[in-house]
Write a protein that holds these residues in place. Structure first.
Motif, PDB file in Angstrom:
ATOM      1  N   HIS A   1      60.200  61.463  34.354  1.00 40.35           N
ATOM      2  CA  HIS A   1      60.187  62.254  35.589  1.00 40.35           C
ATOM      3  C   HIS A   1      60.976  61.625  36.740  1.00 40.35           C
ATOM      4  CE1 HIS A   1      57.392  64.842  33.581  1.00 40.35           C
ATOM      5  NE2 HIS A   1      56.687  63.787  33.246  1.00 40.35           N
ATOM      6  N   LEU A   2      61.103  60.302  36.764  1.00 37.22           N
ATOM      7  CA  LEU A   2      61.870  59.699  37.847  1.00 37.22           C
ATOM      8  C   LEU A   2      63.346  60.078  37.765  1.00 37.22           C
ATOM      9  CD1 LEU A   2      60.349  56.110  38.200  1.00 37.22           C
ATOM     10  CD2 LEU A   2      59.877  58.150  39.537  1.00 37.22           C
ATOM     11  N   TYR A   3      63.797  60.538  36.614  1.00 36.27           N
ATOM     12  CA  TYR A   3      65.184  60.962  36.453  1.00 36.27           C
ATOM     13  C   TYR A   3      65.328  62.476  36.524  1.00 36.27           C
ATOM     14  CZ  TYR A   3      66.482  56.210  35.016  1.00 36.27           C
ATOM     15  OH  TYR A   3      66.721  54.854  34.973  1.00 36.27           O
ATOM     16  N   ALA A   4      64.291  63.165  36.952  1.00 35.14           N
ATOM     17  CA  ALA A   4      64.326  64.610  37.224  1.00 35.14           C
ATOM     18  C   ALA A   4      64.822  65.433  36.034  1.00 35.14           C
ATOM     19  CB  ALA A   4      65.168  64.901  38.470  1.00 35.14           C
ATOM     20  N   PRO A   5      64.150  65.355  34.889  1.00 38.16           N
ATOM     21  CA  PRO A   5      64.605  66.137  33.724  1.00 38.16           C
ATOM     22  C   PRO A   5      64.507  67.640  33.911  1.00 38.16           C
ATOM     23  CG  PRO A   5      62.432  65.202  33.327  1.00 38.16           C
ATOM     24  CD  PRO A   5      62.929  64.594  34.597  1.00 38.16           C
TER      25      PRO A   5
END
Length: 326
Positions: free
Chosen positions: A98-102
């Motif tokens: 989630h920190l990489y905004a999938p």
């Protein structure tokens, strides 16, 4: 004539992958079975749809004309099956990383395929999503896939759908922050900060090992805003984020450092996003919407050139490169 949908599905997979091995793996069948279905379809139609030679697989002119109508036939077939086998339950897709905004990638693919009934659900990490898929609690997963220990991913298959360039995330007080572009080797004197525990981020570990980043430090995952703030206040460290990943605003203030992202080149690291699902001949397509979802991602990958990779220019971790060229 009556079209055999299994044969049509084999053609569409081979036409989209342009590789018999990848197409067979996507359908959960042997390469021999795939070839037989294609041969029977071509014999029934009386035309050659695919060229096969030493250079690989390519579409003939009849194959190019047949591809779009074939996709529409499969979509209608999936909808017909769903009308009698699915009680209106949308396809559940567990999303992690989630920190990489999938979700921005999922949303872009779904925007091009109106009518897909998909329910994205936050997943914790790859091991937990893999376990949910094997238990039948989820229909698909989306994130970066890497080999799990002890064969915990046996019975699952995945398909790369996007390769995204990665930037360095730096404090504006970092000694390299004024550079327009960096090589991964330029970062050897800095500390690589992980947004979670070091043993839970396979991509960052492979990057550090490949490019000689010796100093690494983990963090408690308290969300992207907290993580970015840790980078901002520590000019000795850096991290990596996908180039299109939205970052929280850091208000400018006198004497207060900010953050910036710097593109990486020579080589450019690529972050591999994949769809993951349960495989096997008996349940290769366990939810009627899985086939249309795979085709939606394939179409968006073609439209947005998501799978461009040049080994002379780019870097992928070994498992990701193997998945691209099995």
């Amino acid at each position: 004539m009556d079209l055999d949908l299994a044969q049509v599905r084999a053609f569409v997979a081979a036409a989209e992958e342009l590789h018999f091995g990848r197409a067979a793996g996507r359908l959960g069948v042997s390469q021999q079975a795939l070839s037989k279905r294609l041969a029977r379809l071509e014999a029934a139609l009386g035309v050659r749809l695919l060229d096969r030679d030493a250079r690989g697989v390519g579409l003939t002119e009849p194959g190019r004309r047949f591809l779009d109508p074939a996709r529409r036939v499969l979509d209608q077939g999936d909808r017909a099956v769903a009308a009698v086998t699915c009680t209106g339950r949308p396809l559940r897709i567990d999303v992690w990383g989630h920190l990489y905004a999938p979700m921005r990638t999922v949303a872009q693919a779904l925007d091009g395929a109106p009518g897909l009934e998909v329910e994205p659900v936050p997943g914790r990490d790859l091991p937990s999503v893999a376990a949910a898929l094997l238990r039948g609690e989820s229909d698909a997963g989306f994130g970066r896939v890497h080999p799990l220990p002890d064969g915990r991913d046996a019975g699952l298959t995945h398909r790369l759908v996007r390769l995204e360039p990665v930037d360095a995330l730096l404090s504006t007080d970092h000694p390299l922050a004024d550079r327009d572009v960096l090589s991964p080797a330029d970062l050897r004197g800095s500390v690589l900060r992980y947004p979670a525990a070091v043993d839970r981020l396979d991509f960052l570990t492979r990057f550090a090992t490949r490019f000689g980043i010796e100093e690494r430090i983990g963090s408690t995952n308290l969300g992207l805003e907290h993580f970015v703030d840790r980078i901002r206040t520590d000019p000795s460290c850096f991290s990596l984020v996908p180039a299109d990943c939205p970052l929280p605003d850091v208000p400018a203030a006198p004497g207060r450092p900010g953050i910036r992202t710097v593109p990486l080149a020579d080589p450019t690291p690529l972050y591999a996003w994949s769809l993951l699902w349960r495989s096997g001949p008996e349940d290769a397509d366990p939810h009627p919407q899985l086939g249309p979802l795979l085709r939606a991602f394939a179409e968006e990958a073609r439209r947005s050139r998501w799978l461009e990779y040049d080994p002379a220019r780019d870097w992928l971790p070994g498992p990701d490169e193997a998945a691209l060229n099995p």
